[in-house]
Design a protein around this motif. Structure first.
Motif, short mmCIF file in Angstrom:
data_model
loop_
_atom_site.label_atom_id
_atom_site.label_comp_id
_atom_site.label_asym_id
_atom_site.label_seq_id
_atom_site.Cartn_x
_atom_site.Cartn_y
_atom_site.Cartn_z
N SER A 199 82.74 47.90 60.68
CA SER A 199 82.87 46.95 61.78
C SER A 199 81.46 46.55 62.22
CB SER A 199 83.64 47.59 62.94
OG SER A 199 83.86 46.66 63.98
N TYR A 200 81.40 45.66 63.22
CA TYR A 200 80.09 45.21 63.72
C TYR A 200 80.05 45.27 65.24
CZ TYR A 200 78.98 43.38 59.08
OH TYR A 200 78.71 43.27 57.73
N LEU A 201 78.87 45.51 65.77
CA LEU A 201 78.60 45.42 67.20
C LEU A 201 77.51 44.37 67.42
CD1 LEU A 201 78.50 49.22 68.15
CD2 LEU A 201 80.35 47.60 68.66
N ARG A 202 77.48 43.81 68.62
CA ARG A 202 76.49 42.78 68.98
C ARG A 202 76.52 41.60 68.00
NH1 ARG A 202 73.39 47.57 68.64
NH2 ARG A 202 72.97 48.59 70.66
N GLU A 203 77.70 41.19 67.61
CA GLU A 203 77.84 40.13 66.59
C GLU A 203 77.23 38.80 67.03
OE1 GLU A 203 81.41 40.03 63.92
OE2 GLU A 203 82.26 41.27 65.53
N SER A 204 77.25 38.51 68.32
CA SER A 204 76.77 37.21 68.80
C SER A 204 75.27 37.21 69.11
CB SER A 204 77.55 36.81 70.05
OG SER A 204 77.36 37.76 71.08
N THR A 205 74.57 38.28 68.75
CA THR A 205 73.14 38.38 69.03
C THR A 205 72.35 38.54 67.74
OG1 THR A 205 73.00 40.79 69.19
CG2 THR A 205 73.78 39.62 71.14
N ASP A 206 71.03 38.54 67.88
CA ASP A 206 70.18 38.75 66.71
C ASP A 206 70.00 40.25 66.40
OD1 ASP A 206 68.68 39.44 68.89
OD2 ASP A 206 66.93 38.22 68.39
N LYS A 207 70.71 41.08 67.19
CA LYS A 207 70.68 42.53 66.96
C LYS A 207 72.01 43.04 66.41
CE LYS A 207 67.30 43.40 70.63
NZ LYS A 207 67.03 44.11 71.91
N LYS A 208 72.64 42.20 65.60
CA LYS A 208 73.92 42.55 65.00
C LYS A 208 73.83 43.91 64.31
CE LYS A 208 77.42 40.57 61.89
NZ LYS A 208 77.73 39.42 61.01
N PHE A 209 74.79 44.80 64.62
CA PHE A 209 74.73 46.18 64.14
C PHE A 209 75.95 46.51 63.29
CE2 PHE A 209 75.10 50.80 64.49
CZ PHE A 209 73.79 51.21 64.23
N TRP A 210 75.70 46.96 62.08
CA TRP A 210 76.77 47.26 61.12
C TRP A 210 77.20 48.71 61.27
CZ3 TRP A 210 75.99 48.43 55.26
CH2 TRP A 210 77.22 48.38 54.59
N LEU A 211 78.48 48.91 61.54
CA LEU A 211 79.05 50.25 61.63
C LEU A 211 79.78 50.58 60.32
CD1 LEU A 211 80.75 50.18 65.16
CD2 LEU A 211 78.80 51.61 64.51
N VAL A 212 79.48 51.72 59.75
CA VAL A 212 80.20 52.21 58.57
C VAL A 212 80.73 53.59 58.89
CG1 VAL A 212 80.09 52.77 56.12
CG2 VAL A 212 78.70 50.91 57.02
N ASN A 213 82.00 53.81 58.64
CA ASN A 213 82.64 55.07 59.00
C ASN A 213 81.98 56.25 58.30
OD1 ASN A 213 84.56 57.15 59.72
ND2 ASN A 213 86.05 55.52 60.03
N THR A 214 81.63 57.26 59.06
CA THR A 214 81.03 58.46 58.48
C THR A 214 82.04 59.27 57.67
OG1 THR A 214 81.48 59.66 60.54
CG2 THR A 214 79.29 58.66 60.31
#
Length: 387
Positions: A199-214
């Motif tokens: 999934s992703y966090l901060r999608e609407s910003t330039d700090k988009k963060f990719w989450l990958v399940n541990t």
């Protein structure tokens, strides 16, 4: 000659006495041979299908976050939080090391985003931010965690933080972790988070963060949709996993595996074993109404008792369920006020005197205390009926 013969017999008996337990121990550990401790349970009944040192107290690492998620889901269920509510990050929460989503001091995310960060990315910063949101401080939240441990009747667990970061006197066991997983899974929406691979966090910003399940089994083992991994140098590689197949949900826990590969292989082996050998027979769905309960001095005289979780009976494959007995025990002295979700009874399912399943029944809605005028009219009405 008799003495020699007697000596030989004694030696043979001694050898048998020593070797039999060793053989049994070897058989009992073959599913998780390289783990310090492990357990496999069926979720609905809590039946233990496999056990290895399951009450040994060990560092749980980030599996701690199972309890953190339980308290978050309870707050949501009790309307103390909403998924869209904003959570502000304190300087302390932002300072967490280890797994994180790199929250900055003052940064705000919704509860839903924080929960994704915790359940998918094992975020320590998000865990502390949520702890502070719910309890005011991490210390108060840890008190809530340990109170919940006692409420669940667990004996092998003590928490010192909301993250699982190394700290003295912070421990749990495979058995306790399985019971916490069982409790978390009562909140059926949780697997929408824990079962998401990326999934992703901060999608609407330039700090988009990719989450990958541990938990890589979410992607590579069919049916796995949670729950939580853990690793520290002291704890080694840990995992509490859950999978559902053909209507049966199981939970497998491993503590102290030497590598991610070994951890995942042993959990997979445990899941394979469960689905090959056992089957569940659904009896009731979660939220099913079973009986009415009288409420004393309430604005409502009666309330429905509901099942708090799915209720099933577990058997080995090929076995039939016959002659099962269902016993409902209700609180006969229930007094207002009553909150929706309060325990107001139990249901027990037995076969041939053996308990197959036992579960709490909960209140279907809130019941407030009746005012004096309502109680007076009710009493006056009863008086008229008797005359």
């Amino acid at each position: 000659m008799k003495k020699i013969f007697s000596s030989i017999i004694c030696l043979l008996l001694l050898t048998a006495t020593i070797s039999l337990p060793a053989f049994a121990a070897e058989k009992s550990t073959e599913l998780a041979a390289d783990a310090k401790s492990a357990i496999l349970i069926e979720r609905d009944t809590g039946s233990i299908l496999y056990d290895k040192n399951s009450h040994e107290k060990l560092p749980p690492a980030s599996m701690t976050k199972i309890m953190t998620m339980i308290l978050i889901m309870e707050a949501l269920e009790q309307n103390k939080l909403s998924m869209n509510e904003k959570v502000r990050t304190s300087e302390y929460a932002a300072s967490m090391g280890g797994s994180q989503i790199f929250l900055e001091t003052g940064e705000e995310m919704t509860v839903e985003e924080m929960l994704r960060g915790i359940s998918i990315g094992s975020a320590n910063d998000a865990s502390v931010a949520m702890a502070e949101k719910i309890a005011g401080s991490e210390e108060e939240f840890v008190d809530m965690m340990n109170k919940k441990v006692k409420e669940l009747g667990l004996k092998d667990t003590k928490f010192q933080n909301a993250t699982g970061l190394p700290e003295k006197d912070h421990y749990s066991s495979a058995y306790d972790m399985a019971m916490m997983a069982k409790e978390l899974l009562r909140h059926e929406n949780i697997t929408k988070f824990t079962g998401t691979y990326e999934s992703y966090l901060r999608e609407s910003t330039d700090k988009k963060f990719w989450l990958v399940n541990t938990n890589k089994l979410v992607k590579f083992y069919p049916g796995v949709d949670g729950l939580k991994t853990g690793f520290t140098n002291e704890a080694k590689f840990c995992l509490t996993a859950t999978a559902k197949k053909n209507g049966m949900r199981v939970v497998a826990v491993v503590f102290g595996a030497p590598s991610t590969k070994v951890r995942n292989a042993q959990v997979s082996k445990m899941l394979d074993y469960a689905f090959a050998k056992y089957v569940t027979h659904p009896i009731y769905k979660k939220g099913q109404s079973l009986a009415e309960v009288k409420v004393s001095k309430g604005d409502t005289k009666k309330i429905q008792s509901l099942t708090s979780e799915p209720i099933s009976v577990l058997t080995k494959k090929g076995e039939k369920i016959e002659s099962i007995k269902k016993t409902i025990k209700l609180n006969e002295n229930l007094k207002a006020p009553v909150k929706k979700g309060d325990k107001i009874g139990t249901i027990t399912i037995k076969k041939d005197g053996k308990v197959l399943a036992k579960s709490n029944l909960i209140a279907s809605k809130d019941v407030k205390q009746a005012g004096w005028w309502k109680l007076f009219k009710r009493s006056f009405g009863m008086f008229n009926k008797t005359n």
